[in-house]
Design a protein around this motif. Structure first.
Motif, PDB file in Angstrom:
ATOM      1  N   PHE A 124      -7.105   3.728   4.770  1.00  0.00           N
ATOM      2  CA  PHE A 124      -6.904   3.752   6.213  1.00  0.00           C
ATOM      3  C   PHE A 124      -5.551   4.387   6.517  1.00  0.00           C
ATOM      4  N   ALA A 125      -5.545   5.338   7.455  1.00  0.00           N
ATOM      5  CA  ALA A 125      -4.303   6.006   7.840  1.00  0.00           C
ATOM      6  C   ALA A 125      -4.226   6.077   9.356  1.00  0.00           C
ATOM      7  N   THR A 126      -3.001   6.060   9.872  1.00  0.00           N
ATOM      8  CA  THR A 126      -2.780   6.250  11.303  1.00  0.00           C
ATOM      9  C   THR A 126      -1.807   7.404  11.489  1.00  0.00           C
ATOM     10  N   GLU A 127      -2.023   8.151  12.545  1.00  0.00           N
ATOM     11  CA  GLU A 127      -1.160   9.294  12.883  1.00  0.00           C
ATOM     12  C   GLU A 127      -1.007   9.353  14.390  1.00  0.00           C
ATOM     13  N   GLU A 128       0.151   9.826  14.836  1.00  0.00           N
ATOM     14  CA  GLU A 128       0.319  10.076  16.268  1.00  0.00           C
ATOM     15  C   GLU A 128      -0.454  11.325  16.657  1.00  0.00           C
ATOM     16  N   TYR A 129      -0.291  12.375  15.849  1.00  0.00           N
ATOM     17  CA  TYR A 129      -0.970  13.643  16.122  1.00  0.00           C
ATOM     18  C   TYR A 129      -1.518  14.159  14.807  1.00  0.00           C
ATOM     19  N   LEU A 130      -2.826  14.309  14.718  1.00  0.00           N
ATOM     20  CA  LEU A 130      -3.463  14.786  13.496  1.00  0.00           C
ATOM     21  C   LEU A 130      -3.722  16.278  13.622  1.00  0.00           C
ATOM     22  N   ASP A 131      -2.972  17.058  12.864  1.00  0.00           N
ATOM     23  CA  ASP A 131      -3.212  18.498  12.824  1.00  0.00           C
ATOM     24  C   ASP A 131      -3.879  18.840  11.495  1.00  0.00           C
ATOM     25  N   GLU A 132      -4.163  20.111  11.302  1.00  0.00           N
ATOM     26  CA  GLU A 132      -4.893  20.543  10.112  1.00  0.00           C
ATOM     27  C   GLU A 132      -4.126  20.270   8.817  1.00  0.00           C
ATOM     28  N   ASP A 133      -2.817  20.500   8.821  1.00  0.00           N
ATOM     29  CA  ASP A 133      -2.011  20.275   7.613  1.00  0.00           C
ATOM     30  C   ASP A 133      -1.991  18.805   7.223  1.00  0.00           C
ATOM     31  N   THR A 134      -1.797  17.938   8.194  1.00  0.00           N
ATOM     32  CA  THR A 134      -1.785  16.498   7.929  1.00  0.00           C
ATOM     33  C   THR A 134      -3.154  16.032   7.457  1.00  0.00           C
ATOM     34  N   LEU A 135      -4.199  16.564   8.062  1.00  0.00           N
ATOM     35  CA  LEU A 135      -5.563  16.228   7.656  1.00  0.00           C
ATOM     36  C   LEU A 135      -5.789  16.580   6.190  1.00  0.00           C
ATOM     37  N   HIS A 136      -5.415  17.782   5.786  1.00  0.00           N
ATOM     38  CA  HIS A 136      -5.621  18.201   4.393  1.00  0.00           C
ATOM     39  C   HIS A 136      -4.766  17.381   3.425  1.00  0.00           C
ATOM     40  N   ARG A 137      -3.572  16.995   3.850  1.00  0.00           N
ATOM     41  CA  ARG A 137      -2.712  16.167   2.994  1.00  0.00           C
ATOM     42  C   ARG A 137      -3.341  14.792   2.789  1.00  0.00           C
ATOM     43  N   ILE A 184      -9.186   7.770   9.467  1.00  0.00           N
ATOM     44  CA  ILE A 184      -7.955   8.186  10.127  1.00  0.00           C
ATOM     45  C   ILE A 184      -8.070   7.822  11.606  1.00  0.00           C
ATOM     46  N   VAL A 185      -7.101   7.064  12.099  1.00  0.00           N
ATOM     47  CA  VAL A 185      -7.049   6.733  13.519  1.00  0.00           C
ATOM     48  C   VAL A 185      -5.789   7.404  14.063  1.00  0.00           C
ATOM     49  N   ALA A 186      -5.979   8.335  14.986  1.00  0.00           N
ATOM     50  CA  ALA A 186      -4.859   9.090  15.554  1.00  0.00           C
ATOM     51  C   ALA A 186      -4.873   8.972  17.070  1.00  0.00           C
ATOM     52  N   GLU A 187      -3.682   9.040  17.642  1.00  0.00           N
ATOM     53  CA  GLU A 187      -3.619   9.043  19.106  1.00  0.00           C
ATOM     54  C   GLU A 187      -4.246  10.316  19.652  1.00  0.00           C
ATOM     55  N   ARG A 188      -3.936  11.448  19.010  1.00  0.00           N
ATOM     56  CA  ARG A 188      -4.524  12.732  19.397  1.00  0.00           C
ATOM     57  C   ARG A 188      -4.877  13.518  18.135  1.00  0.00           C
ATOM     58  N   ILE A 189      -5.950  14.292  18.219  1.00  0.00           N
ATOM     59  CA  ILE A 189      -6.398  15.146  17.107  1.00  0.00           C
ATOM     60  C   ILE A 189      -6.495  16.567  17.626  1.00  0.00           C
ATOM     61  N   SER A 190      -5.944  17.505  16.868  1.00  0.00           N
ATOM     62  CA  SER A 190      -5.982  18.911  17.297  1.00  0.00           C
ATOM     63  C   SER A 190      -7.411  19.448  17.223  1.00  0.00           C
ATOM     64  N   GLY A 191      -7.672  20.490  17.984  1.00  0.00           N
ATOM     65  CA  GLY A 191      -8.998  21.113  17.986  1.00  0.00           C
ATOM     66  C   GLY A 191      -9.366  21.673  16.629  1.00  0.00           C
ATOM     67  N   GLU A 192      -8.370  22.239  15.904  1.00  0.00           N
ATOM     68  CA  GLU A 192      -8.630  22.782  14.568  1.00  0.00           C
ATOM     69  C   GLU A 192      -9.022  21.676  13.593  1.00  0.00           C
ATOM     70  N   VAL A 221       0.864  -1.177   0.000  1.00  0.00           N
ATOM     71  CA  VAL A 221       0.000   0.000   0.000  1.00  0.00           C
ATOM     72  C   VAL A 221       0.902   1.228   0.000  1.00  0.00           C
ATOM     73  N   GLU A 222       0.608   2.144  -0.909  1.00  0.00           N
ATOM     74  CA  GLU A 222       1.422   3.355  -1.008  1.00  0.00           C
ATOM     75  C   GLU A 222       1.187   4.258   0.197  1.00  0.00           C
ATOM     76  N   PRO A 223       2.262   4.776   0.787  1.00  0.00           N
ATOM     77  CA  PRO A 223       2.107   5.735   1.885  1.00  0.00           C
ATOM     78  C   PRO A 223       1.361   6.970   1.393  1.00  0.00           C
ATOM     79  N   PRO A 224       0.638   7.657   2.214  1.00  0.00           N
ATOM     80  CA  PRO A 224       0.628   7.663   3.668  1.00  0.00           C
ATOM     81  C   PRO A 224      -0.363   6.678   4.274  1.00  0.00           C
ATOM     82  N   PHE A 225      -0.929   5.788   3.478  1.00  0.00           N
ATOM     83  CA  PHE A 225      -1.948   4.873   3.982  1.00  0.00           C
ATOM     84  C   PHE A 225      -1.323   3.554   4.392  1.00  0.00           C
ATOM     85  N   ILE A 226      -1.945   2.901   5.379  1.00  0.00           N
ATOM     86  CA  ILE A 226      -1.422   1.622   5.857  1.00  0.00           C
ATOM     87  C   ILE A 226      -2.232   0.447   5.323  1.00  0.00           C
TER      88      ILE A 226
END
Length: 163
Positions: free
Chosen positions: A61-74, A102-110, A25-30
């Motif tokens: 399907f994607a996993t992230e440690e911290y999902l911020d707005e930039d990562t979300l849009h990417r 998207i499954v993230a450990e933490r997601i920013s408020g934005e 599977v091509e990144p950024p997906f798992i």
């Protein structure tokens, strides 16, 4: 429940009706899942076809440690572009939908505020050759909170059963 356990349960629930791919599977997906169906309506005999319809769905399907707005849009942009790259509209094409989990450990408020606003739609030849919708689901592992875009709410029951 860890991020890996959530992803494993999601993939297990999709394996019933979807072709799930975890390797190559091509990144950024798992992982990816594909669903294809072809429906035909007949009149008395099979040679008298009234209508045909083809539906497809591509789930990323994607996993992230911290999902911020930039990562979300990417992730959002990459999933939509990859899904649209696989669409082949024709006279019997009904729909091809794209879904992003998207499954993230933490997601920013934005990012939490932005997810319900993300939507994509594509119509092919004024809808005569089908359309494409986009669903988005993000799960925060640390708190168990889940956020959806408008069409992603159709997965609420599935997510509730997993978490």
């Amino acid at each position: 429940m860890t991020v890996k356990e959530i992803i494993d349960k999601l993939l297990l629930s999709f394996q019933v009706y979807y072709n799930v791919k975890r390797e190559d599977v091509e990144p950024p997906f798992i992982a990816e899942a594909e669903f294809h169906t072809h429906d035909e309506q007949f009149f008395l005999v099979k040679s008298a076809v009234l209508s045909e319809a083809e539906s497809r769905e591509y789930v990323f399907f994607a996993t992230e440690e911290y999902l911020d707005e930039d990562t979300l849009h990417r992730l959002d942009k990459t999933a939509w572009e990859r899904g649209m790259g696989r669409v082949k509209p024709h006279k019997d094409h009904r729909n091809t939908d794209v879904v992003l989990f998207i499954v993230a450990e933490r997601i920013s408020g934005e990012a939490f505020k932005e997810i319900p606003r993300l939507r994509h739609y594509q119509s092919y030849h004024l809808g005569l050759q089908g359309w494409s919708h986009y669903r988005l689901v993000a799960i925060e592992q640390s708190s168990g909170r889940t956020v959806y875009n408008r069409l992603g709410r159709s997965y609420q029951k599935l997510i509730r059963n997993i978490i």
